[in-house]
Design a protein around this motif. Structure first.
Motif, mmCIF file in Angstrom:
data_model
loop_
_atom_site.group_PDB
_atom_site.id
_atom_site.type_symbol
_atom_site.label_atom_id
_atom_site.label_comp_id
_atom_site.label_asym_id
_atom_site.label_seq_id
_atom_site.Cartn_x
_atom_site.Cartn_y
_atom_site.Cartn_z
ATOM 1 N N ARG A 193 0.832 -1.212 0.000
ATOM 2 C CA ARG A 193 0.000 0.000 0.000
ATOM 3 C C ARG A 193 0.868 1.265 0.000
ATOM 4 N N ASN A 194 2.142 1.089 -0.344
ATOM 5 C CA ASN A 194 3.067 2.221 -0.500
ATOM 6 C C ASN A 194 3.176 3.072 0.764
ATOM 7 N N CYS A 195 3.389 2.395 1.867
ATOM 8 C CA CYS A 195 3.546 3.086 3.151
ATOM 9 C C CYS A 195 4.818 3.939 3.144
ATOM 10 N N CYS A 196 4.820 4.990 3.921
ATOM 11 C CA CYS A 196 5.957 5.910 4.022
ATOM 12 C C CYS A 196 7.221 5.148 4.440
ATOM 13 N N ASN A 197 8.324 5.407 3.757
ATOM 14 C CA ASN A 197 9.577 4.711 4.042
ATOM 15 C C ASN A 197 10.106 4.999 5.446
ATOM 16 N N GLU A 198 9.811 6.195 5.973
ATOM 17 C CA GLU A 198 10.252 6.512 7.337
ATOM 18 C C GLU A 198 9.644 5.531 8.338
ATOM 19 N N PHE A 199 8.384 5.219 8.123
ATOM 20 C CA PHE A 199 7.711 4.272 9.030
ATOM 21 C C PHE A 199 8.277 2.870 8.838
ATOM 22 N N LEU A 200 8.466 2.493 7.572
ATOM 23 C CA LEU A 200 8.949 1.145 7.263
ATOM 24 C C LEU A 200 10.365 0.921 7.803
ATOM 25 N N ASP A 201 11.188 1.965 7.768
ATOM 26 C CA ASP A 201 12.555 1.820 8.274
ATOM 27 C C ASP A 201 12.554 1.492 9.767
ATOM 28 N N LEU A 202 11.655 2.137 10.525
ATOM 29 C CA LEU A 202 11.568 1.861 11.954
ATOM 30 C C LEU A 202 10.977 0.471 12.212
ATOM 31 N N ILE A 203 9.927 0.129 11.469
ATOM 32 C CA ILE A 203 9.254 -1.150 11.670
ATOM 33 C C ILE A 203 10.178 -2.313 11.316
ATOM 34 N N SER A 204 11.052 -2.111 10.336
ATOM 35 C CA SER A 204 11.967 -3.182 9.928
ATOM 36 C C SER A 204 12.973 -3.522 11.020
ATOM 37 N N ARG A 218 -4.020 6.203 9.557
ATOM 38 C CA ARG A 218 -4.116 7.469 10.291
ATOM 39 C C ARG A 218 -3.314 7.457 11.586
ATOM 40 N N LEU A 219 -3.121 6.259 12.168
ATOM 41 C CA LEU A 219 -2.395 6.181 13.429
ATOM 42 C C LEU A 219 -0.873 6.196 13.255
ATOM 43 N N LEU A 220 -0.373 5.624 12.163
ATOM 44 C CA LEU A 220 1.084 5.543 11.975
ATOM 45 C C LEU A 220 1.757 6.918 12.035
ATOM 46 N N PRO A 221 1.269 7.926 11.322
ATOM 47 C CA PRO A 221 1.918 9.243 11.414
ATOM 48 C C PRO A 221 1.873 9.816 12.842
ATOM 49 N N PHE A 222 0.756 9.611 13.524
ATOM 50 C CA PHE A 222 0.598 10.107 14.893
ATOM 51 C C PHE A 222 1.603 9.428 15.835
ATOM 52 N N LEU A 223 1.724 8.116 15.739
ATOM 53 C CA LEU A 223 2.638 7.376 16.604
ATOM 54 C C LEU A 223 4.096 7.698 16.272
ATOM 55 N N PHE A 224 4.358 7.920 14.994
ATOM 56 C CA PHE A 224 5.711 8.279 14.569
ATOM 57 C C PHE A 224 6.133 9.611 15.194
ATOM 58 N N GLU A 225 5.245 10.579 15.159
ATOM 59 C CA GLU A 225 5.547 11.904 15.699
ATOM 60 C C GLU A 225 5.798 11.853 17.204
ATOM 61 N N ARG A 226 5.111 10.970 17.905
ATOM 62 C CA ARG A 226 5.277 10.863 19.357
ATOM 63 C C ARG A 226 6.452 9.956 19.733
ATOM 64 N N GLY A 227 7.085 9.349 18.757
ATOM 65 C CA GLY A 227 8.228 8.490 19.026
ATOM 66 C C GLY A 227 7.866 7.094 19.484
ATOM 67 N N TYR A 228 6.607 6.705 19.285
ATOM 68 C CA TYR A 228 6.147 5.405 19.784
ATOM 69 C C TYR A 228 6.464 4.244 18.845
#
Length: 539
Positions: free
Chosen positions: A345-356, A522-532
């Motif tokens: 679903r072409n998720c943001c690479n910033e999120f994927l880098d952390l999840i990996s 909608r939650l991924l960007p929010f959690l990313f910003e809070r450092g979660y």
């Protein structure tokens, strides 16, 4: 004819004649009338005489002689008929004449006798074959007599003033039952001493391997934990608030033999309903839950101060370090499918880098996150607070299902409730406001309990949540997709953990479910910003 001294006349009746002739109905009716002292007369019954009668006649009269009726209730006018003297000469061959169902009721009547001495049934060789100690025979929860003490407690009446007439069992839920349990609704028809008939409704929670995850109960002691919460802790918590606050359904009974069950108040009958898990809670309803949760947490903190620590069962909840290794394959497959769905679903690479970087068993991480720490505001957590574990009335709400309750940081309950149950817009835009509202309710609760010294500062409370923030990421991998999928399909835990093609396909459906996709995007960007989303355990 009837005599003013019925008892004296009664002792001269030939039971053989009564059985053989047409006085049967009169005799039966007379015996059931109010007889002041029938015990002396009935001890003269000759069982050898009864043996001469036909089985059909015996089945009609023996329950009356012994004080049992067809519904197993001992008539109030004949309280002490059954005694060791009456039964001392019975031998096993005597019972062979009767239908098994009749014998069951006969033995049940003997076991329920009000005599203080135990009823001993002896064979001709002196072998004990039955006795009436209440703990000797474990009655199955599907048997009407199982509910005698439950109904007595529920109605506030002695057992000899109620007569249980009928029992029916249905499913208590429209869809899947609990994770390790089967839920049943039991209706009991009751006749009172004044002749009035009422119906009582109860929920029976049964431990079963037929339920989803039912085979994990033994390792995690889920039922032992929940029994203690309902039977001991919730009543103590409600007592602290002088019973002006209620936290869960009323507990009636729990047994572990022949099967483990808990009998509770039927909240549906009390006007409570379970809301659909397909819809999240709006801001107003979310505040109502947070208010009740704050009171529950405050009561648990006060209870801890005033009493001993919680039992060993509450050392761990959803994440158990001792059993986490057994979920290695399951979690590896989940994360792989989760990441694949995000890439598709072409998720943001910033999120994927952390999840990996989540290359460690998430259950082990969870256990490390919520290891008991004196820095935290520690309370008894519900442990699984989401939509299906709450019930609402027009003006109230209660929590149910405390099987994975544990003692530790309050942040577990708060993060799970908010992320799994509150509307996503409210999470993204009102998260800090919800935390502050919880704090205000916690402050009010400690003030009511006159224990304000136990209140942490808002700053410490917020820091506690941030230390456990990675729990939000774990929820996105398992809990939230599971809860989302339950609204559209049937969970299959075997496929969830399977490494086969069918398992991968099921997990694809799980993570591509439209409800989950809307939430996670909608939650991924929010959690990313809070450092979660950062993989760390800062405790």
């Amino acid at each position: 004819g009837k005599s003013s001294n019925f008892t004296q006349n009664f002792s001269r009746i030939s039971f053989g004649n009564c059985i053989r002739n047409s006085y049967r109905d009169y005799f039966k009716n007379s015996l059931q009338q109010s007889v002041r002292n029938p015990t002396r007369s009935l001890t003269r019954i000759s069982f050898s005489t009864l043996l001469k009668a036909s089985p059909r006649s015996l089945q009609e009269f023996l329950p009356v002689f012994l004080g049992a009726t067809s519904d197993s209730r001992i008539p109030s006018g004949i309280p002490t008929i059954i005694s060791p003297g009456n039964f001392s000469g019975i031998f096993p061959g005597f019972f062979q004449k009767f239908h098994p169902g009749f014998l069951r009721e006969l033995l049940l009547a003997a076991r329920l006798s009000t005599v203080s001495r135990p009823l001993i049934m002896m064979s001709s060789t002196g072998e004990t074959i039955a006795c009436n100690h209440r703990d000797t025979v474990a009655v199955d929860w599907r048997h009407l007599d199982f509910y005698r003490d439950v109904v007595s407690q529920d109605l506030g009446l002695p057992e000899d003033e109620i007569c249980l007439r009928n029992l029916s069992v249905t499913n208590a839920t429209d869809g899947q039952s609990g994770f390790t349990s089967l839920l049943h609704r039991v209706l009991v028809d009751v006749q009172l001493k004044n002749g009035e008939c009422v119906q009582r409704s109860y929920v029976v929670k049964e431990n079963s391997n037929d339920a989803i995850g039912g085979n994990v109960e033994e390792n995690l002691a889920l039922f032992e934990k929940e029994i203690e919460v309902f039977q001991k802790l919730i009543p103590e918590f409600e007592k602290l608030f002088q019973h002006k606050v209620k936290f869960g359904p009323r507990f009636h009974k729990a047994v572990k033999s022949p099967s483990t069950v808990i009998v509770m108040e039927d909240l549906n009958a009390s006007g409570y309903i379970m809301r659909s898990s397909s819809n999240r809670l709006n801001l107003s309803d979310s505040r109502a839950v947070l208010s009740r949760l704050a009171k529950f947490h405050a009561a648990s903190a006060v209870y801890t101060k005033q009493n001993e620590l919680y039992s060993k069962f509450f050392g761990s909840g959803m994440f158990d370090g001792d059993t986490a290794s057994g979920a290695e394959t399951y979690l590896t497959n989940l994360i792989k499918s989760y990441v694949t769905s995000l890439r598709e679903r072409n998720c943001c690479n910033e999120f994927l880098d952390l999840i990996s970087q989540w290359n460690k068993n998430l259950y082990v991480v969870g256990a490390e996150l919520f290891r008991l720490n004196d820095k935290d505001f520690n309370v008894l957590n519900h442990g699984d607070l989401w939509m299906n574990n709450m019930m609402f009335s027009e003006s109230d709400l209660l929590m149910i299902d405390f099987q994975i309750a544990f003692y530790g940081s309050f942040s577990f309950d708060l993060l799970q409730f908010i992320l799994c149950t509150v509307e996503v817009d409210a999470i993204v835009n009102k998260f800090d406001e919800l935390i502050e509202f919880y704090y205000q309710e916690l402050q009010d609760a400690f003030r009511i309990l006159d224990q304000t010294t136990l209140l942490p500062s808002l700053e410490n409370l917020t820091a506690d949540i941030d230390r456990h923030g990675f729990f939000a990421a774990i929820l996105l991998v398992e809990a939230i997709p599971l809860m989302s999928y339950m609204t559209v399909g049937q969970l299959n835990m075997d496929l969830m953990s399977s490494s086969e093609l069918e398992g991968a396909e099921f997990r694809r459906k799980l993570y591509h479910n439209d409800i989950f996709v809307d939430v996670v995007d909608r939650l991924l960007p929010f959690l990313f910003e809070r450092g979660y989303l950062k993989y760390s355990v800062n405790v």
